[in-house]
Design an enzyme around this catalytic site. Sequence first.
Site, PDB file in Angstrom:
ATOM      1  N   HIS A 144       0.800  -1.234   0.000  1.00 36.39           N
ATOM      2  CA  HIS A 144       0.000   0.000   0.000  1.00 36.39           C
ATOM      3  C   HIS A 144       0.841   1.298   0.000  1.00 36.39           C
ATOM      4  O   HIS A 144       0.772   2.111  -0.916  1.00 36.39           O
ATOM      5  CB  HIS A 144      -0.878   0.048   1.250  1.00 36.39           C
ATOM      6  CG  HIS A 144      -1.764  -1.133   1.470  1.00 36.39           C
ATOM      7  ND1 HIS A 144      -2.954  -1.309   0.820  1.00 36.39           N
ATOM      8  CD2 HIS A 144      -1.652  -2.185   2.316  1.00 36.39           C
ATOM      9  CE1 HIS A 144      -3.540  -2.422   1.249  1.00 36.39           C
ATOM     10  NE2 HIS A 144      -2.768  -2.972   2.156  1.00 36.39           N
TER      11      HIS A 144
HETATM   12  C1  BDR Z   1      -3.103   0.668   5.392  1.00 36.26           C
HETATM   13  O1  BDR Z   1      -3.289   0.136   6.700  1.00 36.26           O
HETATM   14  C2  BDR Z   1      -2.066  -0.302   7.233  1.00 36.26           C
HETATM   15  O2  BDR Z   1      -2.216  -1.584   7.751  1.00 36.26           O
HETATM   16  C3  BDR Z   1      -1.045  -0.224   6.132  1.00 36.26           C
HETATM   17  O3  BDR Z   1       0.195   0.197   6.660  1.00 36.26           O
HETATM   18  C4  BDR Z   1      -1.620   0.793   5.186  1.00 36.26           C
HETATM   19  O4  BDR Z   1      -1.215   2.102   5.523  1.00 36.26           O
HETATM   20  C5  BDR Z   1      -3.811  -0.233   4.403  1.00 36.26           C
HETATM   21  O5  BDR Z   1      -5.172  -0.289   4.684  1.00 36.26           O
END
Ligand code: BDR
Length: 312
Positions: free
Chosen positions: A242
Amino acid sequence: MARKIIIDTDPGQDDAVAILLALASPDEIEVLGLTAVAGNVPLDLTQKNARIICELAGRHDIKVFAGCDRPLQRKLVTAEYVHGATGLNGPKLPDPRMPLQDEHGVDFIIRTLRGEAAGSVTLCPLGPLTNIARAFQQAPDVIGKVAEIVLMGGGYFEVGNVTPAAEFNIYVDPHAADIVFKSGVPIVVMSLDVTHKALVTKPRNDAFRALGSQVGVAVAEMTDFFERFDRQKYASPGAPLHDPCVIAHLIRPDLFTGRHINVEIETQSPLTLGMTVADWWGVTGRPANATFMGSIDDTGYFDLLIERLARL
Ligand code: BDR
Ligand code: CA
């Protein structure tokens, strides 16, 4: 000229890769500081993890600040089930030796924005938006000074990952997200619609490991770790990477496409709390407040990551 940024983060393995990508790209990006926030794991771990990653990159000089330890109104929700007990499970990395700065992360954001020319600092939130919202609440004069906010959060076609309706970062602090999305600052949203197309497949994980460096191996071990959970959950060939999408957008905006639309945050309904209500089809007539990204050249993204991480 390199773009000045503040990375607001809750590391998190994918946050870690985002930080490494930024530190590997000095021609395009000048990191003014990292502010940690409670999110994937509590603040005492996210601030520590942020320092571990700076040291992994050989950048003991980066200033790391601890920000808010809980959301504005709700109880903190964490995600150890994805990221492990430390938030950085996977590689064995030494405890950091570089100090945590004394100043509160929110005060650092305010002081930096006041000290720099208007429109010269980009905020890059990779976790819940608590620190940014607090800064805007405490010092409304800095809002107009932000060049842009490029953040990871939300989803429209992919909807949610932590509830059926909400993405984790927005869900953890929807009230903070609401303040940020209403702030009037230009916002670029790296939503799940993008990040769920940025999958760490086996060949991509192998490519990180094949860098052979401490950074390459650590990134492979980190992505390996959260792969287990996400692969099982989505039955996909790899887990979404992400947060580096935010930094990649600063370097190669051409890798992403999206729409400039209205995005509102649900703060009331227990069923859809934290949903990013994105007017993708332009049906509301509400004014556009964000560029909501929907797709990515994923090959170009991973090529960029490999090329940059090889520099560390
Ligand atoms: C987001 O949530 C976190 O677990 C990850 O680091 C990312 O920023 C994804 O939904
Ligand atoms: Ca994150």
